[in-house]
Design a protein around this motif. Structure first.
Motif, PDB file in Angstrom:
ATOM      1  N   VAL A   1       0.867  -1.176   0.000  1.00  0.00           N
ATOM      2  CA  VAL A   1       0.000   0.000   0.000  1.00  0.00           C
ATOM      3  C   VAL A   1       0.905   1.229   0.000  1.00  0.00           C
ATOM      4  O   VAL A   1       1.708   1.415   0.921  1.00  0.00           O
ATOM      5  CB  VAL A   1      -0.937   0.018   1.220  1.00  0.00           C
ATOM      6  N   ILE A   2       0.779   2.066  -1.041  1.00  0.00           N
ATOM      7  CA  ILE A   2       1.655   3.221  -1.213  1.00  0.00           C
ATOM      8  C   ILE A   2       0.850   4.504  -1.091  1.00  0.00           C
ATOM      9  O   ILE A   2      -0.204   4.650  -1.712  1.00  0.00           O
ATOM     10  CB  ILE A   2       2.364   3.173  -2.582  1.00  0.00           C
ATOM     11  N   ASN A   3       1.366   5.439  -0.301  1.00  0.00           N
ATOM     12  CA  ASN A   3       0.815   6.787  -0.246  1.00  0.00           C
ATOM     13  C   ASN A   3       1.437   7.579  -1.402  1.00  0.00           C
ATOM     14  O   ASN A   3       2.651   7.810  -1.406  1.00  0.00           O
ATOM     15  CB  ASN A   3       1.142   7.448   1.086  1.00  0.00           C
ATOM     16  N   PRO A   4       0.650   8.006  -2.412  1.00  0.00           N
ATOM     17  CA  PRO A   4       1.241   8.684  -3.570  1.00  0.00           C
ATOM     18  C   PRO A   4       1.787  10.066  -3.246  1.00  0.00           C
ATOM     19  O   PRO A   4       2.612  10.588  -4.006  1.00  0.00           O
ATOM     20  CB  PRO A   4       0.070   8.769  -4.561  1.00  0.00           C
ATOM     21  N   GLU A   5       1.349  10.650  -2.140  1.00  0.00           N
ATOM     22  CA  GLU A   5       1.846  11.972  -1.756  1.00  0.00           C
ATOM     23  C   GLU A   5       3.265  11.861  -1.204  1.00  0.00           C
ATOM     24  O   GLU A   5       4.173  12.607  -1.605  1.00  0.00           O
ATOM     25  CB  GLU A   5       0.919  12.579  -0.711  1.00  0.00           C
ATOM     26  N   THR A   6       3.475  10.919  -0.285  1.00  0.00           N
ATOM     27  CA  THR A   6       4.799  10.756   0.327  1.00  0.00           C
ATOM     28  C   THR A   6       5.661   9.768  -0.440  1.00  0.00           C
ATOM     29  O   THR A   6       6.865   9.703  -0.239  1.00  0.00           O
ATOM     30  CB  THR A   6       4.651  10.248   1.767  1.00  0.00           C
ATOM     31  N   ARG A   7       5.013   8.977  -1.309  1.00  0.00           N
ATOM     32  CA  ARG A   7       5.687   7.921  -2.089  1.00  0.00           C
ATOM     33  C   ARG A   7       6.406   6.936  -1.181  1.00  0.00           C
ATOM     34  O   ARG A   7       7.544   6.558  -1.405  1.00  0.00           O
ATOM     35  CB  ARG A   7       6.652   8.541  -3.116  1.00  0.00           C
ATOM     36  N   ARG A   8       5.676   6.525  -0.161  1.00  0.00           N
ATOM     37  CA  ARG A   8       6.186   5.532   0.777  1.00  0.00           C
ATOM     38  C   ARG A   8       5.171   4.416   0.982  1.00  0.00           C
ATOM     39  O   ARG A   8       3.961   4.641   0.875  1.00  0.00           O
ATOM     40  CB  ARG A   8       6.510   6.181   2.131  1.00  0.00           C
ATOM     41  N   VAL A   9       5.684   3.219   1.292  1.00  0.00           N
ATOM     42  CA  VAL A   9       4.822   2.095   1.631  1.00  0.00           C
ATOM     43  C   VAL A   9       4.287   2.307   3.034  1.00  0.00           C
ATOM     44  O   VAL A   9       5.057   2.487   3.986  1.00  0.00           O
ATOM     45  CB  VAL A   9       5.587   0.759   1.539  1.00  0.00           C
ATOM     46  N   THR A  10       2.960   2.302   3.149  1.00  0.00           N
ATOM     47  CA  THR A  10       2.347   2.562   4.453  1.00  0.00           C
ATOM     48  C   THR A  10       1.784   1.306   5.095  1.00  0.00           C
ATOM     49  O   THR A  10       1.502   1.303   6.304  1.00  0.00           O
ATOM     50  CB  THR A  10       1.210   3.585   4.318  1.00  0.00           C
ATOM     51  N   ALA A  11       1.597   0.248   4.326  1.00  0.00           N
ATOM     52  CA  ALA A  11       1.056  -0.997   4.879  1.00  0.00           C
ATOM     53  C   ALA A  11       1.354  -2.139   3.923  1.00  0.00           C
ATOM     54  O   ALA A  11       1.643  -1.927   2.739  1.00  0.00           O
ATOM     55  CB  ALA A  11      -0.453  -0.883   5.113  1.00  0.00           C
ATOM     56  N   VAL A  12       1.279  -3.343   4.457  1.00  0.00           N
ATOM     57  CA  VAL A  12       1.429  -4.567   3.668  1.00  0.00           C
ATOM     58  C   VAL A  12       0.240  -5.462   3.990  1.00  0.00           C
ATOM     59  O   VAL A  12      -0.012  -5.770   5.164  1.00  0.00           O
ATOM     60  CB  VAL A  12       2.749  -5.302   3.999  1.00  0.00           C
ATOM     61  N   LEU A  13      -0.508  -5.854   2.962  1.00  0.00           N
ATOM     62  CA  LEU A  13      -1.695  -6.686   3.144  1.00  0.00           C
ATOM     63  C   LEU A  13      -1.430  -8.071   2.573  1.00  0.00           C
ATOM     64  O   LEU A  13      -1.178  -8.206   1.375  1.00  0.00           O
ATOM     65  CB  LEU A  13      -2.900  -6.062   2.434  1.00  0.00           C
ATOM     66  N   PRO A  14      -1.465  -9.119   3.380  1.00  0.00           N
ATOM     67  CA  PRO A  14      -1.213 -10.470   2.865  1.00  0.00           C
ATOM     68  C   PRO A  14      -2.354 -10.959   1.982  1.00  0.00           C
ATOM     69  O   PRO A  14      -3.528 -10.681   2.250  1.00  0.00           O
ATOM     70  CB  PRO A  14      -1.100 -11.315   4.132  1.00  0.00           C
ATOM     71  N   THR A  15      -2.006 -11.669   0.913  1.00  0.00           N
ATOM     72  CA  THR A  15      -3.005 -12.333   0.067  1.00  0.00           C
ATOM     73  C   THR A  15      -2.987 -13.840   0.260  1.00  0.00           C
ATOM     74  O   THR A  15      -3.886 -14.526  -0.199  1.00  0.00           O
ATOM     75  CB  THR A  15      -2.763 -12.039  -1.419  1.00  0.00           C
ATOM     76  N   TYR A  16      -1.935 -14.352   0.912  1.00  0.00           N
ATOM     77  CA  TYR A  16      -1.759 -15.781   1.174  1.00  0.00           C
ATOM     78  C   TYR A  16      -1.623 -16.581  -0.123  1.00  0.00           C
ATOM     79  O   TYR A  16      -1.975 -17.756  -0.171  1.00  0.00           O
ATOM     80  CB  TYR A  16      -2.894 -16.329   2.052  1.00  0.00           C
ATOM     81  N   SER A  17      -1.073 -15.961  -1.163  1.00  0.00           N
ATOM     82  CA  SER A  17      -0.804 -16.669  -2.407  1.00  0.00           C
ATOM     83  C   SER A  17       0.371 -16.019  -3.115  1.00  0.00           C
ATOM     84  O   SER A  17       0.366 -14.800  -3.335  1.00  0.00           O
ATOM     85  CB  SER A  17      -2.024 -16.645  -3.331  1.00  0.00           C
ATOM     86  N   CYS A  18       1.366 -16.824  -3.513  1.00  0.00           N
ATOM     87  CA  CYS A  18       2.489 -16.317  -4.296  1.00  0.00           C
ATOM     88  C   CYS A  18       2.139 -16.275  -5.785  1.00  0.00           C
ATOM     89  O   CYS A  18       3.006 -16.046  -6.624  1.00  0.00           O
ATOM     90  CB  CYS A  18       3.742 -17.150  -4.072  1.00  0.00           C
ATOM     91  N   ASN A  19       0.867 -16.489  -6.108  1.00  0.00           N
ATOM     92  CA  ASN A  19       0.401 -16.394  -7.494  1.00  0.00           C
ATOM     93  C   ASN A  19      -0.540 -15.207  -7.699  1.00  0.00           C
ATOM     94  O   ASN A  19      -1.253 -15.152  -8.708  1.00  0.00           O
ATOM     95  CB  ASN A  19      -0.309 -17.688  -7.902  1.00  0.00           C
ATOM     96  N   SER A  20      -0.536 -14.249  -6.764  1.00  0.00           N
ATOM     97  CA  SER A  20      -1.367 -13.049  -6.909  1.00  0.00           C
ATOM     98  C   SER A  20      -0.710 -12.122  -7.922  1.00  0.00           C
ATOM     99  O   SER A  20       0.219 -11.382  -7.601  1.00  0.00           O
ATOM    100  CB  SER A  20      -1.517 -12.330  -5.564  1.00  0.00           C
TER     101      SER A  20
END
Length: 312
Positions: free
Chosen positions: A117-136
């Motif tokens: 999850v990227i904030n386009p204003e600061t251009r930083r990653v603000t969160a990581v959301l798991p999908t539980y699949s390496c095929n996403s």
């Protein structure tokens, strides 16, 4: 904030690791940015800030990407300059990226089984959301329902994530492995491309069930990309390494085949709804299709092999 809507066309030339700026009327190449992180694949446009964000997947393909990358590059559309490489480390293999209704940028990081999850204003990653699949590999966002849905290709599943919640809401089981995803205008149904044969799965979001399998009448191979036009009148289905696309009228579901170049990869609809432009990666060309006649109006050279493009 600025708005650049209607002023240009940008294309990601994957083969040459560059970004092209095209005249939106003539499709002539006006400028380019070379030396992009390997290899640039998909893009998302921030119209408010006049920026494009481009993912660097790595030097391989889905399922065979031995040197995954970890950057999303920000491009200033007004100055045509590369202004930032956002480092997603430890996340790897960013691919599809889409803006959510909250203004944040959500990026499939395939090798890491997660969304950045990227904030386009600061251009930083603000969160990581798991999908539980390496095929996403790809995702779609249902803005009114505040849902993100990833297609987890060989797993034959979809991961449904609610925006604002850090956990997967649920997993939907599909009839077969898949290769692309889009949502319908009512946000009640998802259209997913069958990776085994030329058909589409119409999936009920709430029930998590297959409602209909729609045969692609004019394709011999399984399709890959499916795109909804901004006016919600057309679905565009792109064949996987097959020189044909299908336009499907909504809500009638009539199918119209259109011949294009070799290895069509993705497309962009004109904001005025008159045409759609398909990127043919193996030809290094773009084919523009009239949406009234459903026929190609021109094919032009553009770079070495573009994968994605978008109007701004």
């Amino acid at each position: 904030m600025i708005s650049l809507r209607g002023n240009g066309l940008i294309a990601v030339d994957k083969k040459a690791a560059q970004v092209l700026f095209l005249d939106p009327d003539t499709l002539e190449t006006l400028d380019h940015i070379t030396g992009m992180p390997v290899l640039p694949h998909e893009l998302a446009i921030d119209h408010k800030r006049g920026l494009a964000f481009i993912s660097a997947f790595g030097d391989g393909v889905h399922g065979d990407n031995p040197n995954p990358n970890h950057f999303v590059t920000a491009i200033d559309l007004m100055t045509r300059k590369r202004i930032a490489d956002i480092d997603l480390t430890p996340l790897e293999a960013p691919h599809t990226l889409r803006f959510g209704p909250d203004g944040l940028l959500y990026v499939c990081c395939e090798n890491s089984s997660a969304l950045a999850v990227i904030n386009p204003e600061t251009r930083r990653v603000t969160a990581v959301l798991p999908t539980y699949s390496c095929n996403s590999h790809r995702l779609t966002i249902l803005p009114r329902r505040k849902l993100i849905v990833t297609e987890n290709e060989e797993d034959a599943t979809l991961s449904v994530i609610r925006i604002g919640d850090d956990t997967v809401r649920r997993t939907i089981i599909l009839p077969a492995p898949v290769a692309g995803i889009e949502h319908l205008p009512d946000e009640k149904f998802l259209v997913v491309t069958n990776a085994f044969k030329p058909s589409l799965f119409l999936m009920d979001v709430d029930a998590g069930e297959l409602r209909q399998e729609i045969a692609l009448k004019h394709h011999r191979k399984a399709a890959q990309i499916v795109r909804l036009s901004p006016d919600e009148q057309w679905l565009l289905v792109i064949g996987d390494s097959e020189a044909v696309v299908t336009l499907i009228s909504l809500p009638q579901w009539d199918q119209y085949p259109v011949a294009v170049g070799n290895k069509p990869m993705d497309a962009a609809f004109r904001p005025d709804g008159t045409t759609v432009i398909v990127a043919n990666e193996d030809d290094g060309t773009l084919t523009e299709i009239d949406l009234v006649t459903r026929k190609p109006v021109r094919t032009v050279k553009a770079g070495s092999g573009c994968e994605t493009l978008g109007f701004f």
